[in-house]
Design a protein around this motif. Sequence first.
Motif, PDB file in Angstrom:
ATOM      1  N   ALA A   1       0.784  -1.085   0.153  1.00  0.00           N
ATOM      2  CA  ALA A   1       0.190   0.085   0.029  1.00  0.00           C
ATOM      3  C   ALA A   1       0.845   1.274   0.049  1.00  0.00           C
ATOM      4  O   ALA A   1       0.538   2.312  -0.728  1.00  0.00           O
TER       5      ALA A   1
ATOM      6  N   SER B   1       0.739   4.093  -2.873  1.00  0.00           N
ATOM      7  CA  SER B   1       0.339   5.555  -2.500  1.00  0.00           C
ATOM      8  C   SER B   1       1.256   6.713  -2.886  1.00  0.00           C
ATOM      9  O   SER B   1       0.861   7.451  -3.484  1.00  0.00           O
TER      10      SER B   1
ATOM     11  N   VAL C   1      -3.350  -1.839  -7.848  1.00  0.00           N
ATOM     12  CA  VAL C   1      -4.798  -1.156  -7.267  1.00  0.00           C
ATOM     13  C   VAL C   1      -6.110  -2.023  -7.681  1.00  0.00           C
ATOM     14  O   VAL C   1      -6.998  -1.893  -6.949  1.00  0.00           O
TER      15      VAL C   1
ATOM     16  N   LEU D   1      -7.479  -4.101  -5.191  1.00  0.00           N
ATOM     17  CA  LEU D   1      -8.188  -3.683  -4.109  1.00  0.00           C
ATOM     18  C   LEU D   1      -9.560  -3.759  -4.069  1.00  0.00           C
ATOM     19  O   LEU D   1     -10.063  -3.818  -5.225  1.00  0.00           O
ATOM     20  N   PRO D   2     -10.235  -3.605  -3.029  1.00  0.00           N
ATOM     21  CA  PRO D   2     -11.759  -3.553  -3.095  1.00  0.00           C
ATOM     22  C   PRO D   2     -12.225  -2.323  -3.818  1.00  0.00           C
ATOM     23  O   PRO D   2     -11.800  -1.259  -4.108  1.00  0.00           O
ATOM     24  N   GLN D   3     -13.318  -2.389  -4.420  1.00  0.00           N
ATOM     25  CA  GLN D   3     -14.038  -1.524  -5.466  1.00  0.00           C
ATOM     26  C   GLN D   3     -13.986  -0.095  -4.916  1.00  0.00           C
ATOM     27  O   GLN D   3     -13.716   0.718  -5.767  1.00  0.00           O
TER      28      GLN D   3
ATOM     29  N   ASP E   1     -12.308   1.697  -2.566  1.00  0.00           N
ATOM     30  CA  ASP E   1     -11.070   1.505  -1.971  1.00  0.00           C
ATOM     31  C   ASP E   1     -10.783   2.854  -2.188  1.00  0.00           C
ATOM     32  O   ASP E   1     -10.614   3.220  -3.426  1.00  0.00           O
TER      33      ASP E   1
ATOM     34  N   ARG F   1      -7.589   3.036  -4.562  1.00  0.00           N
ATOM     35  CA  ARG F   1      -8.189   2.471  -6.168  1.00  0.00           C
ATOM     36  C   ARG F   1      -8.835   3.341  -6.731  1.00  0.00           C
ATOM     37  O   ARG F   1      -8.542   3.780  -8.042  1.00  0.00           O
TER      38      ARG F   1
END
Length: 959
Positions: free
Chosen positions: A554, A558, A587, A590-592, A594, A597
């Motif tokens: 992460a 970032s 990315v 990652l969850p939709q 997030d 992302r």
Amino acid sequence: MAGQLTDRYVEAKRIAMVAMDVDASARDALIDGHVGEDAELAREVRWMLEAIERTHTATLPFAPAAEPPDLSGQQTQATAPRNYRILRLLGEGGMGMVYLAERCNEGFSQQVALKFLHAANEGSPILHERFSQERRLLARLEHPGIARLLDGGVMDSGRPFLAMEYVEGLRIDEWCDAHSLSLNERLVLFLKVCDAVEFAHRNLVIHRDIKPANILVTADGMPKLLDFGIARIIEEGGQVLATATAAHALTLAYASPEQIEQQPLTTGADVYSLGVVLYQLIAGRRPYQHLVTPHLLSNAIVGGQVLAPSRTLREAPADRRRPWRSIPADIDAIVLKALRRQVSQRYASVGEFAEDLRFYLARRPVRARRGRQWYRLRRFAQRNRWPLAAAGMVLAAALAGLTASLLALAQTRAAQRLAEQRQHDLERMVDFQQSMLQSVDIDAMGHALTHDERALVLARFDGAAGKTIDRTQLEQAFAGIAASGPAREALDAYVVSHALARLDKDFADAPLLAADLRQSLARVLLTIGSYAHAATELRQVVRVRQERLSDGDAALVSARVDLGEALYRDGQLEQAAAVYGNALPAVKKLPQADPMRVAALSGHARVLSAQGHLKQALDQQQTLYAGLAAHLPATDEGLLRLRRDRVETLTQLGKRDRARAELEQLVPLYQQTFGIEHPETLATTLTLASLLYSQDNEYERSLALAQDVAAIRERRLGSDHPLTLQARGLAASNEVRLALDPTTMAQVHERLAALIRAYRRVQGADNRHTLDAMTDMVRLLSKQDRYPEAIAMERQIVAGRTRTLGADHFSTLYARGSLASLLCGNGQYAEASAEGERVLAALRRQFGDDHPMTLATYDLIGRIETGAGRWPLAREAHARALEGRARTLGDTDAHTIESASRLYAVLLKLHDDASAKHVFATYLQPVIAMDPGSLNAGMRSVREEALAAVGPQATSSLR
């Protein structure tokens, strides 16, 4: 005897009031302890408690008296709907009764909650409609936190029924007490309720009766929202649709002031009710629970003077206090914001309410307490007499705190026992100190830095012998210096750069920690507009993390997202696209919803749009928005930014009507969510101003909006900040369009030249904003008939666009079209024609024949051919432009009338009176007949062009 009865009443009331302050489970023991053997007094106390409880939770209007409840269910067995067997009564309210029933159908059975109207209410059309409304609303709500509708209809007798999911559980307040939940655990449970309510709001349903009795928690800890009996559908404007069933139904203790006053309702009513529920969960009692009559309770709610939950907890009896001894100030602020008297002062949505609670749980600053830090910083700058030393001390102290925090963070990582808790605390401190540096008022600091120095110089000048410079001239020289420039340079050079220079030395043994600090400082550089410097530092952060972390980490993602944004703002589009491309594989896992992302994918699409890959960018933005809209509230910052990006892409694709329709909704939403002066609100307002400038020639309104944004940005960021220059640039574009007389043109020329110098100094000669400002200067020079100067500058623009964007980029083609127009104006028709044809071919290839820029180029070629005297070719080009503009923009659009005027003049030259007469009647005569006083500047100019093309003689010959 009367005195004894009065004494007994007073004693019963005293005991009842004491009992109200304890849990229901402990009330019997407390009453027995107070009344002793006096059974009559005990009955009086319990009757009074029931009366008080009904007063506080009564649903209005009160239902007619019903028959005694049938606890066995036998009375309704014979009238139960087909395939249902009633087991027992679950409860009853003002409108109906709810039974536990068993549904048997085709070999399976299922327990359901079966709801009927009271027998006494079956004759009421209003309650029948409300019952039907509840069924319609529940049918559209499929959410794990909302009790589902399983069946519904009308029995043979005409009696309506609903079959709903049977929720076996406790009221949320009782469940929390039974499981001895901590404060944070109660907040986590409450957030699940907020999620269900927010889902209902997204589906345009407002509940209007949220209370603990309508929130049951199952054995596995899942809250379920029940009873949509008085819910309503929200109309497009955000208020509840008025219906024939909109009787004054509410639960008084949980009702909002606007419900009591019978005002139009919004989702803010549910926000208020949720605030009351949260108050009760954390403080152990409701607001105003001490008030025992509906009149007093209604007046208190409408008055809006709510006691903070922490104070209620402190003043509660010892046996009624929660396990926690106090309630944090953040929670006080959140609850009180939800319970504000005015809807506009509450949270704008349930999602925003929940987000603040999540901020608290994550130990981040909550929105309910924002603003104080900014106020303290500004007041400090105003009080400071020796600004240079004082500002240096403040910034050095902030930097020292930031460094100390990160050092302590490294130490806590080595201490396994306290690592997680300590890390959260220190990250919060780092975020605060970074935001403090980012929020420094650059303009105020700059004026503070220069004020005393100017005073000293002038004082020494006044005291010096043999003065040769006029004091007024010296004052004017000082006034011409932008105060924000020295402040930004001081912050960059003497604070941020000084800190960065020490990183490699002081953190040589902790490169990842140094990267954390470097990224934090790079974000400060982004905020103050030092984009190139920020990109340099972020590249180093990416390099360090690449060497020590996996690609999916992460922290690395970032840094790449921040670097992509810095490069985009600095105009380095190819490099920005490459950086975002490197971040995308990670990315996408990652969850939709997030935030990282969303930031990466929307940033990548933004770069694609800036590179001219408009259709690809729009497809990516549409796909991303479709996936996020169902999971995020409409006021989510990332979702709003994505919508604004999509508007800008639609504008460049020529879909300006769609863009404007969405933007007119987006600006008020930004203002309501973030405030008028929030950076994202200002950016969206400027996008609207840009669209007004390019679409409808609404130069006056566009100028006013751009000037407003420029004034706010100059005050908050400084006059030389890139974002301030961007707003000033759009204002200058409008001023160029509106400038008509030589004096005004000279004034605009001076301001525009200063703007170009500032752009070159701050962002470089080839930056797209610098070239945009030069394009406005070219337009101004051409209005002044200074064609050789304009052509020379336009060639510089074409060269700069080609170097940075490529030969086929939309902006490069626009510059070439402008060059062709200038060459035409200067009589260089051969070169103008060649340039025009090249631009037309490229535009048709990339965007098609109906793109506004393609049609504008047809019009340009028509003007070139007219200038060269090639009338048939001029007619062909202008006719193509007119046909396309009339079809895509309408007969009365300014661009359509512009093409019609030019085609009309060519037709007269070719003596084609029949065609000229048709053009005159269809396009020119309607606009000539318009009242000039009702038109904006753009349309007045078009009308004047039409009048000039027609002329009095031509008009009379065609009549």
